[in-house]
Scaffold this active site. Structure first.
Site, PDB file in Angstrom:
ATOM      1  N   ASP A 181     -43.256  74.741 -20.118  1.00  0.00           N
ATOM      2  CA  ASP A 181     -42.162  75.784 -20.227  1.00  0.00           C
ATOM      3  C   ASP A 181     -40.690  74.966 -20.473  1.00  0.00           C
ATOM      4  OD1 ASP A 181     -41.164  78.517 -20.230  1.00  0.00           O
ATOM      5  OD2 ASP A 181     -40.702  78.509 -18.391  1.00  0.00           O
TER       6      ASP A 181
ATOM      7  N   HIS B 246     -41.658  80.976 -27.614  1.00  0.00           N
ATOM      8  CA  HIS B 246     -41.675  82.331 -26.549  1.00  0.00           C
ATOM      9  C   HIS B 246     -42.053  83.449 -27.364  1.00  0.00           C
ATOM     10  CE1 HIS B 246     -40.136  79.477 -23.345  1.00  0.00           C
ATOM     11  NE2 HIS B 246     -40.497  80.412 -22.612  1.00  0.00           N
TER      12      HIS B 246
ATOM     13  N   HIS C 213     -45.457  83.247 -27.351  1.00  0.00           N
ATOM     14  CA  HIS C 213     -46.092  83.225 -26.100  1.00  0.00           C
ATOM     15  C   HIS C 213     -46.020  84.916 -25.802  1.00  0.00           C
ATOM     16  CE1 HIS C 213     -44.945  84.703 -22.040  1.00  0.00           C
ATOM     17  NE2 HIS C 213     -45.822  83.948 -21.603  1.00  0.00           N
TER      18      HIS C 213
HETATM   19  N1  LIG Z   1     -36.552  85.487 -16.742  1.00  0.00           N
HETATM   20  C1  LIG Z   1     -36.594  84.228 -17.177  1.00  0.00           C
HETATM   21  O1  LIG Z   1     -35.671  83.666 -17.556  1.00  0.00           O
HETATM   22  C2  LIG Z   1     -38.025  83.611 -17.398  1.00  0.00           C
HETATM   23  C3  LIG Z   1     -38.249  82.637 -17.729  1.00  0.00           C
HETATM   24  C4  LIG Z   1     -39.557  81.946 -17.801  1.00  0.00           C
HETATM   25  C5  LIG Z   1     -40.669  82.773 -17.267  1.00  0.00           C
HETATM   26  N2  LIG Z   1     -40.432  83.997 -16.964  1.00  0.00           N
HETATM   27  C6  LIG Z   1     -41.603  84.961 -16.629  1.00  0.00           C
HETATM   28  O2  LIG Z   1     -42.131  84.264 -15.454  1.00  0.00           O
HETATM   29  C7  LIG Z   1     -43.448  84.961 -15.251  1.00  0.00           C
HETATM   30  C8  LIG Z   1     -44.424  83.715 -15.061  1.00  0.00           C
HETATM   31  O3  LIG Z   1     -44.016  82.995 -13.596  1.00  0.00           O
HETATM   32  P1  LIG Z   1     -45.163  82.133 -12.898  1.00  0.00           P
HETATM   33  O4  LIG Z   1     -45.790  81.224 -14.059  1.00  0.00           O
HETATM   34  O5  LIG Z   1     -44.363  81.431 -11.765  1.00  0.00           O
HETATM   35  O6  LIG Z   1     -46.377  82.974 -12.454  1.00  0.00           O
HETATM   36  P2  LIG Z   1     -46.253  84.319 -11.328  1.00  0.00           P
HETATM   37  O7  LIG Z   1     -44.925  84.457 -10.837  1.00  0.00           O
HETATM   38  O8  LIG Z   1     -47.118  85.417 -11.919  1.00  0.00           O
HETATM   39  O9  LIG Z   1     -47.385  83.556 -10.281  1.00  0.00           O
HETATM   40  C9  LIG Z   1     -47.142  82.711  -9.517  1.00  0.00           C
HETATM   41  C10 LIG Z   1     -48.263  82.434  -8.743  1.00  0.00           C
HETATM   42  O10 LIG Z   1     -48.050  81.251  -7.580  1.00  0.00           O
HETATM   43  C11 LIG Z   1     -48.153  81.473  -6.321  1.00  0.00           C
HETATM   44  N3  LIG Z   1     -47.404  80.659  -5.633  1.00  0.00           N
HETATM   45  C12 LIG Z   1     -46.060  80.588  -5.581  1.00  0.00           C
HETATM   46  N4  LIG Z   1     -45.486  79.606  -4.817  1.00  0.00           N
HETATM   47  C13 LIG Z   1     -46.675  78.857  -4.317  1.00  0.00           C
HETATM   48  C14 LIG Z   1     -46.877  77.777  -3.609  1.00  0.00           C
HETATM   49  N5  LIG Z   1     -46.084  77.237  -3.025  1.00  0.00           N
HETATM   50  N6  LIG Z   1     -48.205  77.632  -3.213  1.00  0.00           N
HETATM   51  C15 LIG Z   1     -49.348  78.387  -3.743  1.00  0.00           C
HETATM   52  N7  LIG Z   1     -49.202  79.440  -4.377  1.00  0.00           N
HETATM   53  C16 LIG Z   1     -47.780  79.697  -4.770  1.00  0.00           C
HETATM   54  C17 LIG Z   1     -47.881  82.966  -6.333  1.00  0.00           C
HETATM   55  O11 LIG Z   1     -48.304  83.388  -5.111  1.00  0.00           O
HETATM   56  C18 LIG Z   1     -48.318  83.533  -7.519  1.00  0.00           C
HETATM   57  O12 LIG Z   1     -49.845  84.073  -7.470  1.00  0.00           O
HETATM   58  C19 LIG Z   1     -43.594  85.475 -16.496  1.00  0.00           C
HETATM   59  O13 LIG Z   1     -43.650  86.872 -16.249  1.00  0.00           O
HETATM   60  C20 LIG Z   1     -42.670  85.172 -17.281  1.00  0.00           C
HETATM   61  O14 LIG Z   1     -42.481  86.032 -18.458  1.00  0.00           O
HETATM   62  C21 LIG Z   1     -38.836  84.647 -16.889  1.00  0.00           C
HETATM   63 ZN   LIG Z   2     -40.766  80.202 -20.543  1.00  0.00          ZN
END
Ligand SMILES: NC(=O)c1ccc[n+]([C@@H]2O[C@H](COP(=O)([O-])OP(=O)(O)OC[C@H]3O[C@@H](n4cnc5c(N)ncnc54)[C@H](O)[C@@H]3O)[C@@H](O)[C@H]2O)c1
Ligand SMILES: [Zn+2]
Length: 365
Positions: free
Chosen positions: A172, A255, A258
């Site tokens: 990312d 993105h 994506h």
């Molecule tokens: N708002 C923004 O600026 C922005 C930027 C980039 C991505 N996003 C969004 O973020 C989302 C993706 O986030 P993601 O990849 O973190 O996935 P996610 O939030 O879907 O899942 C993260 C997973 O990791 C697990 N987890 C978290 N911490 C943990 C730990 N310490 N040990 C074990 N497991 C752990 C959680 O239980 C969860 O299952 C998407 O919806 C994307 O669109 C938003």
């Molecule tokens: Zn991103």
């Protein structure tokens, strides 16, 4: 007329063990915290977080996050936080949890504290959320007037998370400078609707440099759940540099592509944000005709941290051409950022580039 804009969180704190200081920092913002985390994250650090808050004189109420950053989930949690009379919202977890709590805090006009427990995305620092339907199809970006009040990253906690998520955060982050350059080239606007500042571009560039320099060794360390100086540097790049970089310098093709991938049913849904962004970055690079050797360098780096560079790795090797065009159509939708790469791309051209990445990747040694 130019408008140079730079926006950032009020405070960023990072280090191994800093979760113990959560209460000290939160106490400045509110004394009744509404805590949101999913079941897994709560099991890992819920108690620690609550204890730390107590030590800072902050009362807390926990609600479980249901897993999707959707309008329904945001309304449900907002209602509960309102009923509890909370005056600060604290989110612990990955990107979806953090995006949800930002929206809840915005609904209630309250301060928001972001505690990433995994360095998997650049969501923590930004003043926006990515909103999905309840079934996980990309809907829209929701923008806020301010960034989070506090982002507190415990490197030790992040290093315990699955290394695949850490690698996804690197992917990312690696998109940030690639997209920033496209925005600057096309004189488009950043995510804060400004022209990229020198600061925004320099941060995006530092993000790429940090990741290409230390990404691989940090990945190896986190695979063993270790925290090294390289891990600290890469957590900062994934979280702070990438976050400030993408927001203040803008997004473009990686993105948007994506987001296009969410149009497809099937196993691609099991891929992480960063995995899809990695392939989106390569697709953008093909569309902007980057030199072969430059694209090959990215492919080798992604492979070294186990990020996908072929259609088979995206579970799209047998995908019908019409569906690849559908990805192109969604990527090209109004309100997304593909036009920052090039406003004249057709869905078919994008589908060609998606297949071309695969063909080229298979030849890279
Ligand atoms: N708002 C923004 O600026 C922005 C930027 C980039 C991505 N996003 C969004 O973020 C989302 C993706 O986030 P993601 O990849 O973190 O996935 P996610 O939030 O879907 O899942 C993260 C997973 O990791 C697990 N987890 C978290 N911490 C943990 C730990 N310490 N040990 C074990 N497991 C752990 C959680 O239980 C969860 O299952 C998407 O919806 C994307 O669109 C938003
Ligand atoms: Zn991103």
């Amino acid at each position: 007329m130019s408008r140079f804009i730079f926006s950032s969180p009020r405070k960023y704190v990072q280090g191994a063990g800093v979760i113990a200081e959560l209460g000290t920092y939160v106490a400045d913002l509110g004394k009744q915290a509404f805590l949101v985390a999913d079941e897994i994250v709560w099991g890992l650090i819920g108690q620690q977080a609550q204890q730390a808050l107590q030590q800072g004189g902050v009362e807390s109420h926990y609600q479980q996050f249901n897993g999707e950053a959707s309008s329904n989930e945001i309304s449900r949690l907002s209602q509960l936080a309102r009923e509890k009379g909370s005056n600060v919202i604290v989110g612990l977890g990955g990107g979806k949890t953090l995006d949800t709590v930002k929206a809840v805090a915005d609904e209630l006009a309250l301060p928001v504290v972001i505690v990433p427990t995994v360095a998997s995305t650049d969501a923590p620092c930004s003043a926006l959320s990515v909103i999905y339907s309840d079934t996980g199809v990309f809907e829209t970006y929701r923008f806020y007037s301010k960034n989070p009040d506090l982002v507190l990253v415990d490197t030790f906690v992040c290093a315990q998370a699955p290394v695949r998520l850490f690698a996804s955060g690197i992917a990312d982050g690696l998109a940030t400078y690639v997209e920033a350059q496209a925005v600057q080239r096309s004189h488009a606007k950043s995510m804060v609707n400004g022209d990229p500042t020198i600061a925004g571009m320099a941060i995006a560039r530092a993000c790429e440099e940090t990741l290409l320099t230390w990404g691989f060794s940090a990945y190896q360390a986190v695979a063993q759940k270790l925290v090294t100086p390289a891990v600290e540097a890469v957590v900062e790049a994934n979280t702070l540099l990438s976050g400030l970089g993408f927001e203040n310098a803008g997004l473009a093709g990686a993105h948007a592509i994506h987001n296009g991938f969410t149009a497809i049913d099937g196993d691609i849904h099991h891929l992480t944000h960063g995995e899809k962004v990695a392939y989106g970055t390569l697709t953008q690079m093909v569309l902007e005709q980057r030199p072969d050797e430059e694209i090959a360098r990215y492919i080798r780096f992604y492979r070294s941290i186990n990020m996908p560079t072929t259609l088979a790795e995206l579970h799209l090797e047998n995908e019908r051409w019409e569906n690849l065009v559908k990805i192109g159509e969604l990527a090209n939708s109004e309100g997304d950022t593909l036009k920052n790469l090039n406003p004249n791309l057709s869905a078919e051209t994008i589908a060609h580039a998606i297949r071309a990445v695969d063909a080229f990747s298979k030849t890279v040694k």
